[in-house]
Motif scaffolding. Structure first.
Motif, PDB file in Angstrom:
ATOM      1  N   GLY A 133       0.605  -1.263  -0.050  1.00  0.00           N
ATOM      2  CA  GLY A 133       0.077  -0.088  -0.093  1.00  0.00           C
ATOM      3  C   GLY A 133       0.837   1.516   0.107  1.00  0.00           C
ATOM      4  O   GLY A 133      -0.012   2.394   0.202  1.00  0.00           O
ATOM      5  N   ALA A 134       2.036   1.179  -0.303  1.00  0.00           N
ATOM      6  CA  ALA A 134       3.034   2.262  -0.436  1.00  0.00           C
ATOM      7  C   ALA A 134       2.587   3.056  -1.570  1.00  0.00           C
ATOM      8  O   ALA A 134       1.852   2.635  -2.421  1.00  0.00           O
ATOM      9  N   PRO A 135       2.827   4.662  -1.666  1.00  0.00           N
ATOM     10  CA  PRO A 135       2.403   5.324  -2.810  1.00  0.00           C
ATOM     11  C   PRO A 135       3.514   4.732  -3.967  1.00  0.00           C
ATOM     12  O   PRO A 135       4.573   4.631  -4.001  1.00  0.00           O
ATOM     13  N   PHE A 136       2.543   4.462  -5.032  1.00  0.00           N
ATOM     14  CA  PHE A 136       3.324   3.600  -6.119  1.00  0.00           C
ATOM     15  C   PHE A 136       2.546   3.911  -7.287  1.00  0.00           C
ATOM     16  O   PHE A 136       1.417   3.530  -7.356  1.00  0.00           O
ATOM     17  N   ARG A 137       3.432   4.404  -8.290  1.00  0.00           N
ATOM     18  CA  ARG A 137       2.656   4.481  -9.760  1.00  0.00           C
ATOM     19  C   ARG A 137       3.819   4.838 -10.792  1.00  0.00           C
ATOM     20  O   ARG A 137       4.967   5.131 -10.383  1.00  0.00           O
ATOM     21  N   GLN A 180       8.835   5.502   5.240  1.00  0.00           N
ATOM     22  CA  GLN A 180       8.722   4.350   6.075  1.00  0.00           C
ATOM     23  C   GLN A 180       8.424   3.044   5.503  1.00  0.00           C
ATOM     24  O   GLN A 180       8.779   2.151   6.078  1.00  0.00           O
ATOM     25  N   PHE A 181       7.720   3.250   4.621  1.00  0.00           N
ATOM     26  CA  PHE A 181       7.142   1.899   3.644  1.00  0.00           C
ATOM     27  C   PHE A 181       8.524   1.265   3.237  1.00  0.00           C
ATOM     28  O   PHE A 181       8.541   0.049   3.115  1.00  0.00           O
ATOM     29  N   VAL A 182       9.665   1.966   2.886  1.00  0.00           N
ATOM     30  CA  VAL A 182      10.701   1.365   2.261  1.00  0.00           C
ATOM     31  C   VAL A 182      11.632   0.619   3.451  1.00  0.00           C
ATOM     32  O   VAL A 182      11.905  -0.415   3.114  1.00  0.00           O
ATOM     33  N   ARG A 183      11.585   1.296   4.434  1.00  0.00           N
ATOM     34  CA  ARG A 183      12.178   0.504   5.652  1.00  0.00           C
ATOM     35  C   ARG A 183      11.372  -0.693   6.013  1.00  0.00           C
ATOM     36  O   ARG A 183      11.996  -1.804   6.084  1.00  0.00           O
ATOM     37  N   ASP A 184      10.282  -0.618   5.867  1.00  0.00           N
ATOM     38  CA  ASP A 184       9.299  -1.812   6.373  1.00  0.00           C
ATOM     39  C   ASP A 184       9.589  -2.783   5.324  1.00  0.00           C
ATOM     40  O   ASP A 184       9.619  -4.219   5.581  1.00  0.00           O
ATOM     41  N   VAL A 185       9.891  -2.493   3.904  1.00  0.00           N
ATOM     42  CA  VAL A 185       9.985  -3.720   2.962  1.00  0.00           C
ATOM     43  C   VAL A 185      11.370  -4.134   3.312  1.00  0.00           C
ATOM     44  O   VAL A 185      11.624  -5.391   3.052  1.00  0.00           O
TER      45      VAL A 185
END
Length: 300
Positions: free
Chosen positions: A16-20, A34-39
């Motif tokens: 669900g991170a911003p992605f397009r 923070q989404f990058v760190r989570d991955v």
């Protein structure tokens, strides 16, 4: 065996991170790091020994020239810092591979400009060096791109890995080709006289990887011993994209559906074949998730 992480961009989209398109994975870095760190954490938990910085899309092709000129140093530094922090928080040794992407778009080797490409690679080297245990050129599609990378990074302190992408349609058995159409043998002629610690294959379908590993393994066996005593490492991280034929433009403008048959178990079965043929480094590219890496590590 060294286990790499999987496809960072697609995993960002999955959580669900911003992605397009066209920003791809750089969008999360700019809007919600923070989404990058989570991955990164999820791939470490899955068993990855090496995680890759989220720097693949920090190029004008994806974020535009104006944003690249204004933000590239900041974004490159952030991508390295996030990966380094995740690696340092792990309960075992995890290394950081600094991603050096194709500078003018994936699967577009004909658009490569050596002079501009080298300048951009030097920028990546400068701002990712503080975090890099490995410099990893990814998805390069021609001998010229590969040579430019090796020339640019020859004196770096980190390990040097080169990963090229292959034609998904094999022209004939045991004759793998780069996306440029050049035979893999032409690349091997170049790297025979240059500094390189690992030659990998990525962002191609699993079915075409075995011939490439077999070819490089035979090449490695013919090489004289290196002064360090360490031979060239061979790696694979395939994708789960549908077949890419002669028209690759859509790969940079749309979000392709993933193949449903590349399950974690099936991917692990491919990995066993690659390891048996001589691969020392195995992970995943687009569409290969932490679940794939968990199963791969358990199997290998």
């Amino acid at each position: 065996m060294i286990i790499l992480d999987g496809g960072l961009g697609r995993q960002l989209a999955a959580i669900g991170a911003p992605f397009r398109q066209p920003e791809w994975s750089a969008l999360a870095l700019m809007e919600a790091p923070q989404f990058v760190r989570d991955v990164h954490d999820s791939f470490i938990d899955a068993g990855a020994d090496v995680i890759t910085t989220n720097s693949y899309a920090i190029v004008p092709f994806h974020i535009g020239q104006d944003r690249f000129d204004a933000l590239a140093p900041q974004l490159l530094t952030l991508s390295g810092t996030l990966a380094q922090a995740a690696a340092e928080a792990a309960d075992r040794q995890v290394k950081v591979a600094a991603s050096i992407p194709p500078m003018f778009g994936s699967y577009e080797p004909d658009k490569f400009d050596p002079q501009m490409g080298q300048q951009m690679m030097q920028l990546f080297q400068r701002y990712l060096a503080p975090s890099a245990d490995i410099f990893l050129a990814e998805t390069l599609g021609s001998v010229l791109e590969a040579r430019t990378f090796l020339d640019c990074f020859v004196d770096c302190a980190a390990d040097l890995w080169l990963s090229v992408t292959l034609e998904d349609v094999k022209p004939e058995p045991a004759m793998p080709r780069l996306r440029s159409g050049e035979p893999l043998s032409a690349l091997l002629d170049v790297i025979a006289t240059m500094r390189l610690d690992g030659l990998l294959f990525n962002c191609s379908q699993p079915e075409v990887m075995l011939d490439a590993v077999t070819c490089v393994s035979a090449f490695r066996d013919r090489q004289p011993p290196r002064p360090t005593g360490l031979g060239l490492q061979i790696g694979v991280y395939a994708n789960a994209f549908p077949l890419m034929d002669d028209d690759y433009e859509h790969a940079n403008s749309t979000l392709n559906e993933m193949r449903h048959d590349v399950t974690p178990q099936r991917y692990a079965e491919y990995s066993v074949q690659w390891a048996a043929a001589g691969a020392d480094i195995i992970g995943g590219c687009c569409g290969i998730s932490p679940d794939h890496i968990t199963t791969l590590r358990a199997t290998i």
